[in-house]
Design an enzyme around this catalytic site. Structure first.
Site, PDB file in Angstrom:
ATOM      1  N   ASP A 105       0.870  -1.184   0.000  1.00 56.59           N
ATOM      2  CA  ASP A 105       0.000   0.000   0.000  1.00 56.59           C
ATOM      3  C   ASP A 105       0.905   1.233   0.000  1.00 56.59           C
ATOM      4  O   ASP A 105       1.632   1.468   0.971  1.00 56.59           O
ATOM      5  CB  ASP A 105      -0.878  -0.034   1.259  1.00 56.59           C
ATOM      6  CG  ASP A 105      -1.760   1.201   1.393  1.00 56.59           C
ATOM      7  OD1 ASP A 105      -1.548   2.176   0.641  1.00 56.59           O
ATOM      8  OD2 ASP A 105      -2.657   1.188   2.256  1.00 56.59           O
TER       9      ASP A 105
ATOM     10  N   SER B 233      -4.196   4.906  -7.766  1.00 54.37           N
ATOM     11  CA  SER B 233      -5.378   5.660  -7.304  1.00 54.37           C
ATOM     12  C   SER B 233      -6.610   5.040  -7.937  1.00 54.37           C
ATOM     13  O   SER B 233      -6.591   4.706  -9.128  1.00 54.37           O
ATOM     14  CB  SER B 233      -5.330   7.134  -7.747  1.00 54.37           C
ATOM     15  OG  SER B 233      -6.573   7.765  -7.457  1.00 54.37           O
TER      16      SER B 233
ATOM     17  N   ALA C  23       0.535  10.591 -12.468  1.00 55.77           N
ATOM     18  CA  ALA C  23      -0.669  10.416 -13.279  1.00 55.77           C
ATOM     19  C   ALA C  23      -1.750  11.316 -12.687  1.00 55.77           C
ATOM     20  O   ALA C  23      -2.446  10.937 -11.756  1.00 55.77           O
ATOM     21  CB  ALA C  23      -1.122   8.956 -13.259  1.00 55.77           C
TER      22      ALA C  23
ATOM     23  N   TYR D 215     -11.526  12.978  -5.153  1.00 58.28           N
ATOM     24  CA  TYR D 215     -10.597  12.635  -6.237  1.00 58.28           C
ATOM     25  C   TYR D 215      -9.935  13.906  -6.770  1.00 58.28           C
ATOM     26  O   TYR D 215      -8.709  13.991  -6.864  1.00 58.28           O
ATOM     27  CB  TYR D 215     -11.377  11.918  -7.331  1.00 58.28           C
ATOM     28  CG  TYR D 215     -10.567  11.440  -8.515  1.00 58.28           C
ATOM     29  CD1 TYR D 215      -9.641  10.412  -8.385  1.00 58.28           C
ATOM     30  CD2 TYR D 215     -10.760  11.996  -9.778  1.00 58.28           C
ATOM     31  CE1 TYR D 215      -8.914   9.949  -9.488  1.00 58.28           C
ATOM     32  CE2 TYR D 215     -10.055  11.543 -10.885  1.00 58.28           C
ATOM     33  CZ  TYR D 215      -9.131  10.516 -10.730  1.00 58.28           C
ATOM     34  OH  TYR D 215      -8.429  10.066 -11.832  1.00 58.28           O
TER      35      TYR D 215
ATOM     36  N   THR E  91      -9.682   7.714 -20.769  1.00 57.93           N
ATOM     37  CA  THR E  91      -8.995   6.696 -21.565  1.00 57.93           C
ATOM     38  C   THR E  91      -9.705   5.360 -21.418  1.00 57.93           C
ATOM     39  O   THR E  91     -10.234   5.055 -20.349  1.00 57.93           O
ATOM     40  CB  THR E  91      -7.527   6.598 -21.106  1.00 57.93           C
ATOM     41  OG1 THR E  91      -6.926   7.889 -21.255  1.00 57.93           O
ATOM     42  CG2 THR E  91      -6.735   5.589 -21.924  1.00 57.93           C
TER      43      THR E  91
END
Ligand code: NAD
Ligand code: UDP
Length: 311
Positions: A56, A75, A114, A145, A175
């Protein structure tokens, strides 16, 4: 070159590992499978340049030996996932990014985050260039988020400015492609699965909201270029061809030959009304542009879902 990829068992992480291995990198994948799938990595298990750690990344990341790059993809990414996992999403974007940056700093490695088009929220500027600061509701359900990723970008720039880490920020737009979880709740996977099963395609709202869908191979190509020859300023990576959600549903029905109807369902809170990347920067700096049009990408993706559903 030896690189670490967090979120390696996920949809994008696993494709990225494949591309890096094919490009001659030694790859250390890290994941703890909260939304990922070990099956996405089964084919690389015996690769001589592959190593996997179940871990983790919100806790201290220990990797032995030299590391030249850290690509931080861990994520939850589907709105359904991050609404079910709000605290884990905030933690991996904040604590996880901090740990991944700490690893890069300790090893003298390059770092790539990312990030996401969600940093633009429900945008008031269209299409979205990197200089737009966004329109995000911090206390709405998507805030877990969006704000985690905005924090992650700020942390990345702080490590760059204060510690001199060589960093990259990829703002990834929607994507799709093989290895998405059939039930991950995102629109492309939902529509293809519904069409193949003969179930109604669930358009949220009136389906007039827009997204711009990038095929996974194009996206990964852009990420690797950004990692290898980009610079620290945020860079949009996505396909600028924009479609309404209803147009996407119609294309999926046509390409699958499905008899499924389209039904309307309530629009989720703070669902962005439009989204399209301005990729001027990626074209200029990376000499990159997507090549796979939506119809072609869907044709490549549908057979994967047929197999995943056991057709
Ligand atoms: P995914 O859910 O398929 O993959 C995410 C992976 O991260 C999973 O394997 C999950 O188990 C792992 N993970 C999550 N928290 C972790 C933790 N604390 N420790 C270790 N592993 C952890 O999602 P994806 O679509 O592959 O997205 C990958 C990255 O790209 C995410 O950071 C996401 O925000 C970003 N992104 C994706 C898209 C897209 O359209 N797919 C768009 C914008 C941004
Ligand atoms: N959407 C939809 N039906 C679905 C799933 C999603 O109409 O079954 C819509 C959603 O409301 C949004 C768009 O499709 O407007 C893209 O949703 P997704 O969850 O793929 O990602 P987002 O771009 O919202 O992060």
């Amino acid at each position: 070159m030896r690189v670490v990829v967090t979120g390696a068992a996920g949809f994008l992480g696993s494709h990225l590992c494949d591309r890096l291995l094919a490009g001659g990198y030694d790859v250390v994948g890290i994941d703890h499978f909260i939304t990922g799938n070990p099956a996405n990595l089964a084919h690389v298990e015996r690769h001589p340049h592959w190593h996997f750690m179940r871990h983790d990344v919100t806790t201290y990341i220990e990797v032995e030996g030299p590391v030249d790059g850290v690509l931080h993809f861990a994520s939850p990414a589907s709105p359904v996932d991050y609404l079910e996992l709000p605290i884990q999403t905030l933690k991996v974007g904040s604590l996880g990014t901090h740990k991944a940056l700490g690893l890069a700093k300790a090893k003298g490695a390059r770092f790539l985050l990312a990030s996401t088009s969600e940093v633009y929220g429900d945008p008031l500027v269209h299409p979205q260039p990197e200089r737009y600061w966004g329109n995000v509701n911090p206390v709405g359900p998507r805030g877990v988020y969006d704000e985690a990723k905005r924090f992650a970008e700020a942390m990345t720039m702080a490590y760059h400015r204060y510690h001199g880490v060589d960093t990259r920020i990829a703002r990834i737009f929607n994507t799709y492609g093989p290895r998405m979880r059939p039930r991950d709740g995102r629109v492309v996977s939902n529509f293809i699965v519904q069409a193949l099963k003969g179930e109604p395609l669930t358009v949220y709202g009136d389906g007039g909201q827009t997204r711009s869908f990038c095929y996974v191979d194009d996206l990964i190509d852009g990420i690797v270029r950004l990692f290898e020859r980009g610079d620290p300023d945020p860079t949009n990576i996505g396909n600028p061809d924009e479609f309404t959600v209803r147009q996407l549903a119609e294309q999926v029905i046509a390409l699958t030959g499905s008899k499924s109807p389209i039904v309307e369902r309530p629009l989720p809170t703070d669902d962005p009304k439009m989204r399209r990347p301005d990729i001027t920067r990626a074209r200029a700096v990376l000499d990159w542009a997507p090549r796979v049009p939506l119809q072609e990408g869907l044709k490549r993706t549908i057979p994967y879902f047929r197999t995943a559903l056991g057709d």
